[in-house]
Design a protein around this motif. Structure first.
Motif, PDB file in Angstrom:
ATOM      1  N   ASN A   6       0.841  -1.192   0.000  1.00  0.00           N
ATOM      2  CA  ASN A   6       0.000   0.000   0.000  1.00  0.00           C
ATOM      3  C   ASN A   6       0.878   1.245   0.000  1.00  0.00           C
ATOM      4  O   ASN A   6       2.050   1.202   0.356  1.00  0.00           O
ATOM      5  CB  ASN A   6      -0.960   0.003   1.199  1.00  0.00           C
ATOM      6  CG  ASN A   6      -0.234   0.009   2.513  1.00  0.00           C
ATOM      7  OD1 ASN A   6       0.720  -0.731   2.703  1.00  0.00           O
ATOM      8  ND2 ASN A   6      -0.681   0.849   3.418  1.00  0.00           N
ATOM      9  N   TYR A   9      -0.177   7.434   1.421  1.00  0.00           N
ATOM     10  CA  TYR A   9      -1.441   8.168   1.412  1.00  0.00           C
ATOM     11  C   TYR A   9      -1.997   8.191   0.005  1.00  0.00           C
ATOM     12  O   TYR A   9      -1.245   8.478  -0.922  1.00  0.00           O
ATOM     13  CB  TYR A   9      -1.240   9.594   1.915  1.00  0.00           C
ATOM     14  CG  TYR A   9      -2.529  10.373   1.924  1.00  0.00           C
ATOM     15  CD1 TYR A   9      -3.418  10.237   2.977  1.00  0.00           C
ATOM     16  CD2 TYR A   9      -2.869  11.204   0.864  1.00  0.00           C
ATOM     17  CE1 TYR A   9      -4.615  10.932   2.981  1.00  0.00           C
ATOM     18  CE2 TYR A   9      -4.058  11.898   0.861  1.00  0.00           C
ATOM     19  CZ  TYR A   9      -4.923  11.758   1.919  1.00  0.00           C
ATOM     20  OH  TYR A   9      -6.113  12.433   1.917  1.00  0.00           O
ATOM     21  N   THR A  11      -3.956   5.399   2.159  1.00  0.00           N
ATOM     22  CA  THR A  11      -3.530   4.048   2.512  1.00  0.00           C
ATOM     23  C   THR A  11      -4.374   2.970   1.863  1.00  0.00           C
ATOM     24  O   THR A  11      -3.957   1.815   1.815  1.00  0.00           O
ATOM     25  CB  THR A  11      -3.554   3.842   4.038  1.00  0.00           C
ATOM     26  OG1 THR A  11      -4.857   4.148   4.523  1.00  0.00           O
ATOM     27  CG2 THR A  11      -2.518   4.721   4.721  1.00  0.00           C
ATOM     28  N   ARG A  44       6.085   2.330   0.499  1.00  0.00           N
ATOM     29  CA  ARG A  44       5.181   2.587   1.627  1.00  0.00           C
ATOM     30  C   ARG A  44       5.281   4.022   2.135  1.00  0.00           C
ATOM     31  O   ARG A  44       4.449   4.456   2.925  1.00  0.00           O
ATOM     32  CB  ARG A  44       5.465   1.617   2.766  1.00  0.00           C
ATOM     33  CG  ARG A  44       4.991   0.220   2.479  1.00  0.00           C
ATOM     34  CD  ARG A  44       5.167  -0.701   3.682  1.00  0.00           C
ATOM     35  NE  ARG A  44       5.232  -2.061   3.224  1.00  0.00           N
ATOM     36  CZ  ARG A  44       6.326  -2.821   3.172  1.00  0.00           C
ATOM     37  NH1 ARG A  44       7.477  -2.336   3.614  1.00  0.00           N
ATOM     38  NH2 ARG A  44       6.279  -4.037   2.708  1.00  0.00           N
TER      39      ARG A  44
END
Length: 87
Positions: A6, A9, A11, A44
């Motif tokens: 992921n 932002y 997420t 990430r």
């Protein structure tokens, strides 16, 4: 192996990235795994806004190439993006 993680932002967005690493000399599987883990950790920390559009994608490619150069100490000569999907 593809890298799936992921983004920082938002997420709920995921990125799937397949790379080919071109080694000087014979391939080094443990080094390739370390590089993949390093790239996953880096992804990430990236937001969707940072990698949107052609310029954002170029910055992402440059950042990943720089990380690979540092991690491999010159043993990887090129990083080729095979697939890049954000969902």
């Amino acid at each position: 192996e593809p890298i799936t993680t992921n983004l920082a932002y938002p997420t709920e967005n995921w990125v799937r990235l397949e790379l080919a690493l071109l080694f000087k000399g014979p391939p080094d599987a443990p080094l390739a795994e370390q590089i993949h883990q390093d790239i996953a950790a880096y992804l990430r920390t990236v937001s969707l806004q940072q990698i949107q559009g052609p310029r954002g994608f170029e910055y992402l490619k440059d950042d990943i190439q720089e990380r690979v150069d540092l991690r491999s100490e010159g043993r990887v000569t090129n990083v080729i993006f095979r697939t890049f999907v954000i969902q």
